[in-house]
Design a protein around this motif. Structure first.
Motif, PDB file in Angstrom:
ATOM      1  N   TRP A 171      -8.598   5.059   1.673  1.00 32.37           N
ATOM      2  CA  TRP A 171      -9.238   4.790   0.372  1.00 32.37           C
ATOM      3  C   TRP A 171      -8.220   4.828  -0.751  1.00 32.37           C
ATOM      4  O   TRP A 171      -7.425   5.766  -0.845  1.00 32.37           O
ATOM      5  CB  TRP A 171     -10.341   5.831   0.125  1.00 32.37           C
ATOM      6  N   GLN A 172      -8.200   3.786  -1.583  1.00 31.09           N
ATOM      7  CA  GLN A 172      -7.425   3.710  -2.823  1.00 31.09           C
ATOM      8  C   GLN A 172      -5.918   3.854  -2.589  1.00 31.09           C
ATOM      9  O   GLN A 172      -5.202   4.419  -3.429  1.00 31.09           O
ATOM     10  CB  GLN A 172      -7.900   4.766  -3.835  1.00 31.09           C
ATOM     11  N   THR A 173      -5.436   3.356  -1.485  1.00 26.81           N
ATOM     12  CA  THR A 173      -3.990   3.357  -1.250  1.00 26.81           C
ATOM     13  C   THR A 173      -3.400   1.951  -1.316  1.00 26.81           C
ATOM     14  O   THR A 173      -2.195   1.781  -1.154  1.00 26.81           O
ATOM     15  CB  THR A 173      -3.646   3.975   0.119  1.00 26.81           C
ATOM     16  N   ASP A 174      -4.263   0.945  -1.514  1.00 27.67           N
ATOM     17  CA  ASP A 174      -3.769  -0.428  -1.590  1.00 27.67           C
ATOM     18  C   ASP A 174      -3.124  -0.670  -2.946  1.00 27.67           C
ATOM     19  O   ASP A 174      -3.482  -0.047  -3.961  1.00 27.67           O
ATOM     20  CB  ASP A 174      -4.900  -1.431  -1.357  1.00 27.67           C
ATOM     21  N   LEU A 175      -2.151  -1.570  -2.983  1.00 27.13           N
ATOM     22  CA  LEU A 175      -1.392  -1.871  -4.206  1.00 27.13           C
ATOM     23  C   LEU A 175      -1.461  -3.366  -4.512  1.00 27.13           C
ATOM     24  O   LEU A 175      -1.494  -4.193  -3.593  1.00 27.13           O
ATOM     25  CB  LEU A 175       0.078  -1.466  -4.043  1.00 27.13           C
ATOM     26  N   GLN A 220      -4.428   9.748   5.788  1.00 25.19           N
ATOM     27  CA  GLN A 220      -5.893   9.673   5.762  1.00 25.19           C
ATOM     28  C   GLN A 220      -6.445   9.359   7.155  1.00 25.19           C
ATOM     29  O   GLN A 220      -7.395  10.005   7.616  1.00 25.19           O
ATOM     30  CB  GLN A 220      -6.340   8.609   4.746  1.00 25.19           C
ATOM     31  N   GLU A 279       0.838  -1.194   0.000  1.00 24.29           N
ATOM     32  CA  GLU A 279       0.000   0.000   0.000  1.00 24.29           C
ATOM     33  C   GLU A 279       0.878   1.250   0.000  1.00 24.29           C
ATOM     34  O   GLU A 279       2.092   1.169   0.217  1.00 24.29           O
ATOM     35  CB  GLU A 279      -0.934   0.026   1.202  1.00 24.29           C
ATOM     36  N   SER A 284      -1.965   6.304   3.564  1.00 24.80           N
ATOM     37  CA  SER A 284      -2.963   5.684   4.449  1.00 24.80           C
ATOM     38  C   SER A 284      -2.907   6.310   5.831  1.00 24.80           C
ATOM     39  O   SER A 284      -3.944   6.606   6.450  1.00 24.80           O
ATOM     40  CB  SER A 284      -2.708   4.174   4.558  1.00 24.80           C
TER      41      SER A 284
END
Length: 661
Positions: free
Chosen positions: A607-611, A599, A591, A596
């Motif tokens: 939100w939307q930081t996972d890889l 946030q 991530e 993260s």
């Protein structure tokens, strides 16, 4: 009307173009030999060799086709006789035709003697560039920079420069920026017009804000079509307007050597980016005996002394201080021996900005580590307890957090940096090294009030190292925690390694936990660009290959997270191509961990930081490098040792959690 034939000097050089029956009847193909590409045709039982470039737009005729007895250009549909190169009807735009012989073992083409390569405008400018000491170039060769690329090839064959073909122009700019930060000397990055030139911009902004000398050399469409919205035309002077300290489009009648001289001089003396735009046709204009430029008589010494009144004000404050603290920034990197001598005279601690990490060994009895968000509680303690700050070559970034309410003596070679964000008590404009020597000489004559803080520095290190040990013992969510990773790296990395680091939680943890000896740390300072570390390792490695460089032979070990490495992971193949002996330590948390955290800390949903990541160790092996995957603390040190001992590019992927504490 007759077709145009290659000049027959009676001394043709014959090259085998095709094996018997290799080219079917009614087909064409392009064949290259002797520095020439020809279009081979087989039609009506005969073979012919004509110039591969269509005389109109340069379209590759060898990629065309024979339709109804005529060879059709694949770009704009113009027709030519496949055997004579003649256009149909009364048109006189025909192609060059070469002699052909059918022999038992194949089809041969006769070429006239190779022409002597003519020296061009590009040669003059590259000769000037190398005379100014620019010996490293990173870039991508393409259709709008071929003339300049050929000048690089010539200089490379003479041994005047090293050229590295990268996979993305952004990596070229970061490599050049890192080289400039490391050495203080300019390097160059190189791209085509349009997207190639715009891809350089992030790395060039890194150089601009961190004041690293860089030359950006970009192709451009031909001057005839400038301003008409031609394919890949971008107004590059406008696009580079804020990032470049010096910028000029190279024109046919320019003073070409002087333009390159101005570009190199500006980048070197002012610290930043110079940009030259090379329209396509200008690159190959004959030089007509033009001389290259040189720095002889064009550079002044820069070791200027500060005004005597400023020195006196600084001496008065220093003589009075009981707990002075020296803070060094990246601008003091070439004068650290002199700074340390002054610190030893005052027996006061020395802390660094994050960008200056490693400029003083953490083993020195007066070293207090890094100050600020990425720093140690040691440095924070001495900042809080000080009664005078003596600051060398730092720009007072809010990331560093130098307390503005303290009494401050600030020394820098750039008067605009002095008091840049707020007032200081004594701004001192002068060369850092010269100023330090003058201050030490003046203080030698005085009775100082400064008390020794040496024992207190050692005590604070003991407290911090005990704290770090407890953090190493803290079980991670998975893999290996940051404190353990950087403890192992502190012990195992060669003491003189060059360490480019990236942006994110991995970098904060590096600043806190990694203890430097003679390491040199490189980072994207004011820009804080993710993805910097691995391209920077390419630039650092190039500096280690220069025999007379103080960095010659030093190992390179870069550090990033998966978010940063993913941006330029293709450059691992560049390291393989040039057999770069470097190691990359990749901390994988799947991530964008720092985002993260921001946030969560800001009350936002994560939100939307996972890889989604590959097995990076396996990826390294697929690229031709060595790859090691570490999933537990027990596997960490053996993997690091194996990677560091490998003669070539190696990657150590360490699974971590997203918590840098």
């Amino acid at each position: 009307m007759t077709n145009e034939s290659a000049p027959d000097t009676g001394d043709l050089r014959w090259h085998k173009a095709l094996d018997p029956n290799e080219l079917p009847e009614g087909r064409v193909t392009a064949v290259s030999f002797g520095g020439t590409t020809v279009c081979m045709t087989h039609y009506d039982g005969q073979y012919a060799a004509i110039d591969n470039a269509c005389p109109h737009q340069g379209g590759p005729l060898g990629e065309g086709s024979i339709e109804k007895g005529l060879l059709r250009c694949p770009w704009h549909g113009w027709d030519f006789d496949p055997l004579t190169g003649q256009s149909p009807g009364d048109h006189d735009d025909c192609t060059l035709v070469y002699a052909v012989e059918e022999r038992d073992d194949g089809i041969y083409v006769g070429l006239p003697p190779e022409r002597v390569r003519e020296r061009t405008v590009s040669d003059v400018m590259v000769e000037t560039m190398t005379a100014w000491g620019v010996s490293q170039v990173w870039g991508i060769v393409g259709h709008s920079n071929l003339g300049l690329a050929d000048a690089f090839r010539e200089a490379s064959e003479r041994g005047d420069l090293s050229y590295y073909g990268v996979r993305h122009e952004g990596a070229a700019a970061f490599a050049a920026s890192a080289y400039g930060k490391l050495t203080g000397e300019p390097a160059a990055c190189f791209a085509i017009a349009g997207p190639g030139a715009t891809n350089l911009l992030t790395g060039l902004w890194d150089a601009n804000v961190d004041r690293a000398p860089v030359l950006a050399l970009t192709g451009q469409v031909a001057t005839q079509v400038l301003g008409t919205g031609n394919f890949q035309e971008v107004d590059l002077e406008a696009a580079y307007g804020d990032v470049a300290l010096f910028e000029q489009t190279v024109l046919p009648n320019s003073d070409h050597a002087e333009l390159m001289t101005r570009a190199a001089k500006t980048a070197l003396l002012e610290g930043g980016v110079s940009h030259l735009v090379f329209p396509d046709e200008v690159q190959t204009i004959p030089a007509d005996g033009a001389k290259a430029g040189s720095p002889e008589g064009r550079l002044t010494r820069r070791d200027i002394a500060p005004p005597s009144a400023s020195i006196q004000e600084a001496v008065d404050l220093l003589a009075d201080a009981t707990r002075p603290l020296i803070i060094v920034g990246h601008g003091a990197r070439f004068d650290m021996d002199r700074v340390v001598a002054l610190a030893e005279h005052l027996d006061c601690p020395v802390v660094t900005t994050f960008k200056a990490k490693g400029q003083l060994s953490d083993t020195h009895p007066l070293a207090g580590g890094v100050l600020g968000r990425s720093g140690t509680p040691i440095a924070s303690h001495f900042m809080n307890e000080s009664d005078l700050l003596l600051v060398f070559g730092a720009s007072f970034s809010n990331h560093t957090g130098i307390s503005e309410y303290k009494r401050i003596v600030h020394v820098d070679h750039d008067p605009m940096v002095l008091g840049k964000h707020h007032s200081v008590d004594v701004p001192v404009w002068g060369d850092v090294g010269v100023t330090v020597d003058i201050l030490r000489d003046r203080l030698n004559e005085l009775d100082l009030h400064a008390e020794s803080q040496r024992a207190e520095v050692a005590e604070r290190w003991d407290i911090w190292r005990a704290e770090k040990a407890t953090r190493r013992d803290q079980p991670p969510e998975r893999g290996v925690n940051y404190a353990t990773v950087f403890d192992a790296m502190s012990r195992l990395l060669p003491e003189n390694a060059i360490v480019p680091v990236d942006v994110g939680n991995n970098t904060y943890a590096f600043g806190r936990y990694f203890e430097c000896t003679d390491h040199t740390v490189l980072m994207s300072g004011y820009l804080g660009s993710i993805g910097f570390a691995f391209p920077a390792a390419l630039g650092a490695w190039a500096a280690t290959r220069e025999p007379d460089s103080p960095f010659a032979g030093r190992p390179v070990v870069s550090v990033s997270s998966d978010g940063g490495f993913g941006q330029y992971m293709g450059e691992l193949t560049t390291a393989v191509k040039y057999d770069m002996n470097l190691t990359h330590v990749l901390l994988t948390d799947d991530e964008l961990g720092k985002i993260s955290k921001e946030q969560r800390d800001g009350g936002w949903p994560v939100w939307q930081t996972d890889l989604v990541n590959p097995d990076f160790a396996a990826y390294a092996e697929n690229c031709g490098a060595r790859g090691f995957r570490v999933e537990s603390p027990a596997a960490l040190e053996p993997a690091l040792e194996d990677a560091l001992s490998f003669d070539g590019p190696a990657l150590v992927e360490v699974l971590t959690d997203a918590n840098p504490v």
